[in-house]
Design an enzyme around this catalytic site. Structure first.
Site, PDB file in Angstrom:
ATOM      1  N   ASP A  45     -36.681 -14.121   4.968  1.00  0.00           N
ATOM      2  CA  ASP A  45     -36.563 -12.663   4.896  1.00  0.00           C
ATOM      3  C   ASP A  45     -36.737 -12.215   3.444  1.00  0.00           C
ATOM      4  O   ASP A  45     -36.326 -12.916   2.517  1.00  0.00           O
ATOM      5  CB  ASP A  45     -35.192 -12.222   5.425  1.00  0.00           C
ATOM      6  CG  ASP A  45     -35.169 -10.752   5.800  1.00  0.00           C
ATOM      7  OD1 ASP A  45     -36.230 -10.102   5.764  1.00  0.00           O
ATOM      8  OD2 ASP A  45     -34.073 -10.238   6.117  1.00  0.00           O
TER       9      ASP A  45
ATOM     10  N   ASN B 279     -41.937  -9.264  15.812  1.00  0.00           N
ATOM     11  CA  ASN B 279     -42.845  -9.021  14.677  1.00  0.00           C
ATOM     12  C   ASN B 279     -44.177  -8.390  15.093  1.00  0.00           C
ATOM     13  O   ASN B 279     -44.911  -7.872  14.251  1.00  0.00           O
ATOM     14  CB  ASN B 279     -43.110 -10.302  13.874  1.00  0.00           C
ATOM     15  CG  ASN B 279     -41.946 -10.715  12.995  1.00  0.00           C
ATOM     16  OD1 ASN B 279     -41.772 -11.894  12.686  1.00  0.00           O
ATOM     17  ND2 ASN B 279     -41.122  -9.759  12.573  1.00  0.00           N
TER      18      ASN B 279
HETATM   19  C1  FPP Z   1     -39.974 -11.741   6.507  1.00  0.00           C
HETATM   20  O1  FPP Z   1     -40.141 -10.930   5.372  1.00  0.00           O
HETATM   21  C2  FPP Z   1     -41.099 -12.588   6.812  1.00  0.00           C
HETATM   22  C3  FPP Z   1     -41.857 -12.577   7.977  1.00  0.00           C
HETATM   23  C4  FPP Z   1     -41.737 -11.595   9.019  1.00  0.00           C
HETATM   24  C5  FPP Z   1     -42.831 -13.600   8.319  1.00  0.00           C
HETATM   25  C6  FPP Z   1     -43.628 -14.132   7.221  1.00  0.00           C
HETATM   26  C7  FPP Z   1     -43.555 -15.571   7.166  1.00  0.00           C
HETATM   27  C8  FPP Z   1     -44.304 -16.332   6.361  1.00  0.00           C
HETATM   28  C9  FPP Z   1     -45.333 -15.785   5.476  1.00  0.00           C
HETATM   29  C10 FPP Z   1     -44.115 -17.797   6.334  1.00  0.00           C
HETATM   30  C11 FPP Z   1     -44.494 -18.407   7.663  1.00  0.00           C
HETATM   31  C12 FPP Z   1     -44.399 -19.836   7.665  1.00  0.00           C
HETATM   32  C13 FPP Z   1     -45.133 -20.713   8.406  1.00  0.00           C
HETATM   33  C14 FPP Z   1     -44.873 -22.124   8.179  1.00  0.00           C
HETATM   34  C15 FPP Z   1     -46.174 -20.383   9.390  1.00  0.00           C
HETATM   35  P1  FPP Z   1     -40.173  -9.359   5.581  1.00  0.00           P
HETATM   36  O2  FPP Z   1     -41.593  -8.928   5.645  1.00  0.00           O
HETATM   37  O3  FPP Z   1     -39.382  -9.004   6.812  1.00  0.00           O
HETATM   38  O4  FPP Z   1     -39.463  -8.876   4.301  1.00  0.00           O
HETATM   39  P2  FPP Z   1     -38.766  -7.442   4.111  1.00  0.00           P
HETATM   40  O5  FPP Z   1     -37.597  -7.411   5.049  1.00  0.00           O
HETATM   41  O6  FPP Z   1     -38.373  -7.454   2.667  1.00  0.00           O
HETATM   42  O7  FPP Z   1     -39.788  -6.391   4.422  1.00  0.00           O
END
Ligand code: FPP
Length: 239
Positions: free
Chosen positions: A21, A69
């Site tokens: 996160d 997501n």
């Molecule tokens: C959360 O940050 C992250 C995600 C929703 C997914 C992103 C994941 C990766 C890039 C790594 C994936 C790994 C593999 C091995 C496939 P956010 O966007 O929710 O952050 P925020 O809450 O600050 O907006």
């Protein structure tokens, strides 16, 4: 790299999980687009997972893409899919060469075909690997996993189940119990992640955004885990 002396390598958790996160907030702080946060987050996945395996942790689970997501802007979702494909096809080769086995929880067949195909291929190519396990949550939601298990139980004509039988219907059926969950960015919730599996897990909620959670932070987290008194509902024996 010098390992923190306070870390006891004989007392590591077997199975740890990361709720990634803060990629977006990390980027915002630097006035970068969110995509750059995800790119940096992916780099951190690579270094942190490698370090966990180097230390001797057997299983790492990662919440990479949740069933919720899909509600993000299409551009962001498409970018994540591109990153995942590149990671699974290319960047992960180093892990495959180290006998790492890739497992996935979630219905990744809903992803674009070329990504879904590369995931299926990586799972197949590493299925006989006997080293550490990287278990990715891809289009994963714990409530979906539980409902899916119940439907399979009904289809199999089971009249009643035990905890053990129920567990055998989950994506994680072949994995050891989940010892430790780390969620970065200071949010204090599970967000539909491994609810059944978390029954006796320890939790840590570091304030750092995921891209800043590097090897040293992993070691600190493991030291914190080693200070926990895990009783699994029992009482500590007095001597
Ligand atoms: C959360 O940050 C992250 C995600 C929703 C997914 C992103 C994941 C990766 C890039 C790594 C994936 C790994 C593999 C091995 C496939 P956010 O966007 O929710 O952050 P925020 O809450 O600050 O907006």
């Amino acid at each position: 790299m010098k390992i923190n002396k306070k870390l006891n390598l004989e007392k590591l958790p077997t199975h740890i999980a990361f709720i990634i996160d803060g990629n977006g907030r990390w980027a915002k702080k630097r006035e970068l687009p969110r995509s750059m946060g995800h790119k940096a987050g992916m780099q951190t996945v690579m270094t942190t997972v490698q370090h966990a395996f180097d230390l001797g942790i057997k299983v790492v689970s990662i919440y990479a893409f949740s069933t919720e997501n899909w509600n993000r802007p299409k551009k962001e979702v498409d970018y994540l899919f591109e990153l995942f494909e590149q990671y699974i096809k290319t960047d992960m080769q180093k892990l495959y060469d180290q006998n790492v086995k890739l497992m996935v929880m979630g219905d990744y067949t809903k992803f674009p075909k070329s990504l879904a195909d590369s995931i299926a291929k990586a799972i197949e190519d590493t299925k006989d690997h006997t080293g550490p396990i990287l278990n990715l949550g891809l289009n994963y939601g714990s409530q979906d996993e539980i409902v899916r298990a119940v439907n399979h139980i009904i289809q199999d004509g089971q009249q009643s189940v035990t905890k053990e039988i129920f567990t055998s219907y989950l994506y994680t059926k072949d994995l050891p119990p989940l010892d430790f969950i780390i969620r970065t960015s200071g949010e204090l919730r599970l967000s539909n992640f491994m609810l059944w599996q978390a029954a006796y897990s320890e939790f840590l909620f570091p304030k750092l955004h995921w891209p800043d959670f590097k090897e040293k932070q992993l070691e600190k987290a493991l030291i914190a885990f080693q200070k926990r008194n895990r009783r699994f509902g029992a009482i500590k024996e007095s001597k």
